[in-house]
Scaffold this motif. Sequence first.
Motif, PDB file in Angstrom:
ATOM      1  N   LYS A 100       0.838  -1.203   0.000  1.00 58.42           N
ATOM      2  CA  LYS A 100       0.000   0.000   0.000  1.00 58.42           C
ATOM      3  C   LYS A 100       0.874   1.256   0.000  1.00 58.42           C
ATOM      4  O   LYS A 100       0.647   2.196  -0.767  1.00 58.42           O
ATOM      5  CB  LYS A 100      -0.913  -0.008   1.226  1.00 58.42           C
ATOM      6  CG  LYS A 100      -1.807   1.226   1.356  1.00 58.42           C
ATOM      7  CD  LYS A 100      -2.731   1.097   2.569  1.00 58.42           C
ATOM      8  CE  LYS A 100      -3.630   2.331   2.718  1.00 58.42           C
ATOM      9  NZ  LYS A 100      -2.889   3.535   3.109  1.00 58.42           N
ATOM     10  N   ILE A 101       1.897   1.254   0.852  1.00 63.04           N
ATOM     11  CA  ILE A 101       2.800   2.413   0.910  1.00 63.04           C
ATOM     12  C   ILE A 101       3.579   2.546  -0.390  1.00 63.04           C
ATOM     13  O   ILE A 101       3.811   3.657  -0.887  1.00 63.04           O
ATOM     14  CB  ILE A 101       3.751   2.290   2.123  1.00 63.04           C
ATOM     15  CG1 ILE A 101       2.949   2.436   3.428  1.00 63.04           C
ATOM     16  CG2 ILE A 101       4.861   3.330   2.054  1.00 63.04           C
ATOM     17  CD1 ILE A 101       3.750   2.180   4.681  1.00 63.04           C
ATOM     18  N   ALA A 102       3.976   1.426  -0.979  1.00 67.27           N
ATOM     19  CA  ALA A 102       4.690   1.467  -2.262  1.00 67.27           C
ATOM     20  C   ALA A 102       3.839   2.141  -3.334  1.00 67.27           C
ATOM     21  O   ALA A 102       4.333   2.985  -4.097  1.00 67.27           O
ATOM     22  CB  ALA A 102       5.076   0.056  -2.693  1.00 67.27           C
ATOM     23  N   HIS A 103       2.564   1.794  -3.408  1.00 69.75           N
ATOM     24  CA  HIS A 103       1.652   2.440  -4.366  1.00 69.75           C
ATOM     25  C   HIS A 103       1.559   3.938  -4.095  1.00 69.75           C
ATOM     26  O   HIS A 103       1.570   4.753  -5.032  1.00 69.75           O
ATOM     27  CB  HIS A 103       0.263   1.801  -4.296  1.00 69.75           C
ATOM     28  CG  HIS A 103       0.128   0.541  -5.085  1.00 69.75           C
ATOM     29  ND1 HIS A 103      -0.116   0.535  -6.442  1.00 69.75           N
ATOM     30  CD2 HIS A 103       0.215  -0.767  -4.710  1.00 69.75           C
ATOM     31  CE1 HIS A 103      -0.182  -0.717  -6.879  1.00 69.75           C
ATOM     32  NE2 HIS A 103       0.012  -1.521  -5.849  1.00 69.75           N
ATOM     33  N   GLU A 104       1.483   4.307  -2.829  1.00 70.40           N
ATOM     34  CA  GLU A 104       1.399   5.729  -2.464  1.00 70.40           C
ATOM     35  C   GLU A 104       2.636   6.492  -2.925  1.00 70.40           C
ATOM     36  O   GLU A 104       2.538   7.628  -3.408  1.00 70.40           O
ATOM     37  CB  GLU A 104       1.240   5.879  -0.947  1.00 70.40           C
ATOM     38  CG  GLU A 104      -0.108   5.411  -0.405  1.00 70.40           C
ATOM     39  CD  GLU A 104      -0.145   5.427   1.116  1.00 70.40           C
ATOM     40  OE1 GLU A 104       0.884   5.788   1.740  1.00 70.40           O
ATOM     41  OE2 GLU A 104      -1.195   5.079   1.688  1.00 70.40           O
ATOM     42  N   LEU A 105       3.804   5.860  -2.792  1.00 69.86           N
ATOM     43  CA  LEU A 105       5.058   6.523  -3.186  1.00 69.86           C
ATOM     44  C   LEU A 105       5.133   6.701  -4.698  1.00 69.86           C
ATOM     45  O   LEU A 105       5.593   7.746  -5.183  1.00 69.86           O
ATOM     46  CB  LEU A 105       6.261   5.735  -2.660  1.00 69.86           C
ATOM     47  CG  LEU A 105       6.398   5.692  -1.136  1.00 69.86           C
ATOM     48  CD1 LEU A 105       7.527   4.760  -0.719  1.00 69.86           C
ATOM     49  CD2 LEU A 105       6.634   7.091  -0.559  1.00 69.86           C
ATOM     50  N   TRP A 106       4.678   5.700  -5.465  1.00 71.83           N
ATOM     51  CA  TRP A 106       4.660   5.852  -6.919  1.00 71.83           C
ATOM     52  C   TRP A 106       3.709   6.971  -7.327  1.00 71.83           C
ATOM     53  O   TRP A 106       4.021   7.780  -8.214  1.00 71.83           O
ATOM     54  CB  TRP A 106       4.223   4.547  -7.588  1.00 71.83           C
ATOM     55  CG  TRP A 106       5.308   3.519  -7.695  1.00 71.83           C
ATOM     56  CD1 TRP A 106       5.408   2.359  -6.992  1.00 71.83           C
ATOM     57  CD2 TRP A 106       6.469   3.559  -8.539  1.00 71.83           C
ATOM     58  NE1 TRP A 106       6.555   1.680  -7.351  1.00 71.83           N
ATOM     59  CE2 TRP A 106       7.210   2.382  -8.300  1.00 71.83           C
ATOM     60  CE3 TRP A 106       6.936   4.473  -9.485  1.00 71.83           C
ATOM     61  CZ2 TRP A 106       8.399   2.100  -8.971  1.00 71.83           C
ATOM     62  CZ3 TRP A 106       8.128   4.192 -10.153  1.00 71.83           C
ATOM     63  CH2 TRP A 106       8.846   3.026  -9.895  1.00 71.83           C
ATOM     64  N   GLU A 107       2.560   7.017  -6.658  1.00 68.39           N
ATOM     65  CA  GLU A 107       1.586   8.077  -6.969  1.00 68.39           C
ATOM     66  C   GLU A 107       2.158   9.455  -6.645  1.00 68.39           C
ATOM     67  O   GLU A 107       1.956  10.414  -7.399  1.00 68.39           O
ATOM     68  CB  GLU A 107       0.296   7.836  -6.184  1.00 68.39           C
ATOM     69  CG  GLU A 107      -0.504   6.647  -6.700  1.00 68.39           C
ATOM     70  CD  GLU A 107      -1.622   6.237  -5.761  1.00 68.39           C
ATOM     71  OE1 GLU A 107      -1.883   6.979  -4.781  1.00 68.39           O
ATOM     72  OE2 GLU A 107      -2.247   5.179  -5.995  1.00 68.39           O
ATOM     73  N   LEU A 108       2.892   9.543  -5.530  1.00 70.61           N
ATOM     74  CA  LEU A 108       3.509  10.811  -5.148  1.00 70.61           C
ATOM     75  C   LEU A 108       4.562  11.233  -6.171  1.00 70.61           C
ATOM     76  O   LEU A 108       4.637  12.410  -6.564  1.00 70.61           O
ATOM     77  CB  LEU A 108       4.138  10.691  -3.750  1.00 70.61           C
ATOM     78  CG  LEU A 108       4.865  11.925  -3.208  1.00 70.61           C
ATOM     79  CD1 LEU A 108       3.940  13.141  -3.137  1.00 70.61           C
ATOM     80  CD2 LEU A 108       5.473  11.626  -1.828  1.00 70.61           C
ATOM     81  N   ALA A 109       5.374  10.273  -6.617  1.00 71.19           N
ATOM     82  CA  ALA A 109       6.404  10.574  -7.625  1.00 71.19           C
ATOM     83  C   ALA A 109       5.759  11.098  -8.906  1.00 71.19           C
ATOM     84  O   ALA A 109       6.230  12.082  -9.503  1.00 71.19           O
ATOM     85  CB  ALA A 109       7.237   9.326  -7.911  1.00 71.19           C
ATOM     86  N   GLU A 110       4.672  10.465  -9.312  1.00 71.75           N
ATOM     87  CA  GLU A 110       3.988  10.891 -10.537  1.00 71.75           C
ATOM     88  C   GLU A 110       3.339  12.258 -10.359  1.00 71.75           C
ATOM     89  O   GLU A 110       3.366  13.095 -11.266  1.00 71.75           O
ATOM     90  CB  GLU A 110       2.963   9.826 -10.935  1.00 71.75           C
ATOM     91  CG  GLU A 110       3.634   8.552 -11.474  1.00 71.75           C
ATOM     92  CD  GLU A 110       2.716   7.348 -11.516  1.00 71.75           C
ATOM     93  OE1 GLU A 110       1.508   7.506 -11.215  1.00 71.75           O
ATOM     94  OE2 GLU A 110       3.199   6.249 -11.851  1.00 71.75           O
ATOM     95  N   LEU A 111       2.786  12.495  -9.166  1.00 73.66           N
ATOM     96  CA  LEU A 111       2.188  13.795  -8.869  1.00 73.66           C
ATOM     97  C   LEU A 111       3.230  14.907  -8.928  1.00 73.66           C
ATOM     98  O   LEU A 111       2.973  16.006  -9.445  1.00 73.66           O
ATOM     99  CB  LEU A 111       1.533  13.759  -7.480  1.00 73.66           C
ATOM    100  CG  LEU A 111       0.881  15.057  -6.987  1.00 73.66           C
ATOM    101  CD1 LEU A 111      -0.345  15.401  -7.835  1.00 73.66           C
ATOM    102  CD2 LEU A 111       0.489  14.936  -5.516  1.00 73.66           C
ATOM    103  N   LYS A 112       4.432  14.621  -8.420  1.00 73.18           N
ATOM    104  CA  LYS A 112       5.508  15.610  -8.385  1.00 73.18           C
ATOM    105  C   LYS A 112       6.280  15.678  -9.701  1.00 73.18           C
ATOM    106  O   LYS A 112       7.127  16.557  -9.891  1.00 73.18           O
ATOM    107  CB  LYS A 112       6.477  15.278  -7.244  1.00 73.18           C
ATOM    108  CG  LYS A 112       5.887  15.424  -5.845  1.00 73.18           C
ATOM    109  CD  LYS A 112       5.769  16.877  -5.446  1.00 73.18           C
ATOM    110  CE  LYS A 112       5.345  17.044  -4.007  1.00 73.18           C
ATOM    111  NZ  LYS A 112       5.313  18.480  -3.598  1.00 73.18           N
ATOM    112  N   GLY A 113       6.009  14.726 -10.595  1.00 76.23           N
ATOM    113  CA  GLY A 113       6.740  14.692 -11.857  1.00 76.23           C
ATOM    114  C   GLY A 113       8.197  14.313 -11.682  1.00 76.23           C
ATOM    115  O   GLY A 113       9.075  14.797 -12.411  1.00 76.23           O
TER     116      GLY A 113
END
Length: 295
Positions: A100-113
């Motif tokens: 779950k945390i791994a998915h959150e980190l990928w989403e954060l990376a994509e959000l931040k570009g």
Amino acid sequence: MFGTVVTGIGIAGSVRIRDLLNPLPSSPVEHLKLLGFVSRRFLGEVYQVKQISLQEALDNPEVHAAIISTDNQNHSESVRTFLEAGKHVLVEYPLALSVKIAHELWELAELKGKILHVEHIELLSEEYKQLKKEVSGKELVKGTLHFTGGPLDERYSGFPSFSGIARLTWLVDLFGDLTVTSATREQQEKNYFRMTVHFQTPNKRPLTWIEERAPGMKREKKINFCFKSGCLECLPVAPRSPVGLFMQDLIIFAKKLLGQIPKEELIAEKRRILLCLSLAEEIQMHCEQPSKFYS
């Protein structure tokens, strides 16, 4: 140029510093400029590179990327901190001890570009590349991968399915999307354990992964992969690459920063990483809550 800091100065972190100071000539790593390192310990300098505080690394606009080489349990927090500060991140495996945390980190990376790169040097070794060639195109009947090594402190390294995710990554990369059918863990004494995981391949073939650790136990991998055409009972002998594994990984990270990796490769890599973390978490659940699966 991408200003870069290294966080965590153990064996891997020290190698990262050395490689950044001595990039492979004419490689993308020449675009990474080491600006300092962060450590919980006061070290002052390493290889004449100055130590800086975490806050300095986060606040400095000249720092574009961070390399995380801390204990496994600290990976996700460190990755999140640098991504939130708008930095690209390279992190040693595993990315997190929770899918779950791994998915959150990928989403954060994509959000931040920003680029989020998870190191998997086990796929870069000449031994593994040769193994993959020998396995390619063959139809598996059954197989076993047995790893042995010295003890780990799970407070820092995580459950064995996470600390041993390099072996799990081998199996997924060789045989495709696996399904966990059962998993057990034996612990006879404080520093000894044996985790046994049974999988099914997409073709319904049985595959076993054993992770065993104890004081004085030799670090090695044993395989027994049986195919319709015959069995492979030992790892292939392969010459050592003239380029170190961590340098190879830095080249991949730098290529990502420079936009030199095709999008479809990035998508496939992300999928594999998240699949392996999902399997690792499922294995842990099987081992810790067997009644849930076998009642």
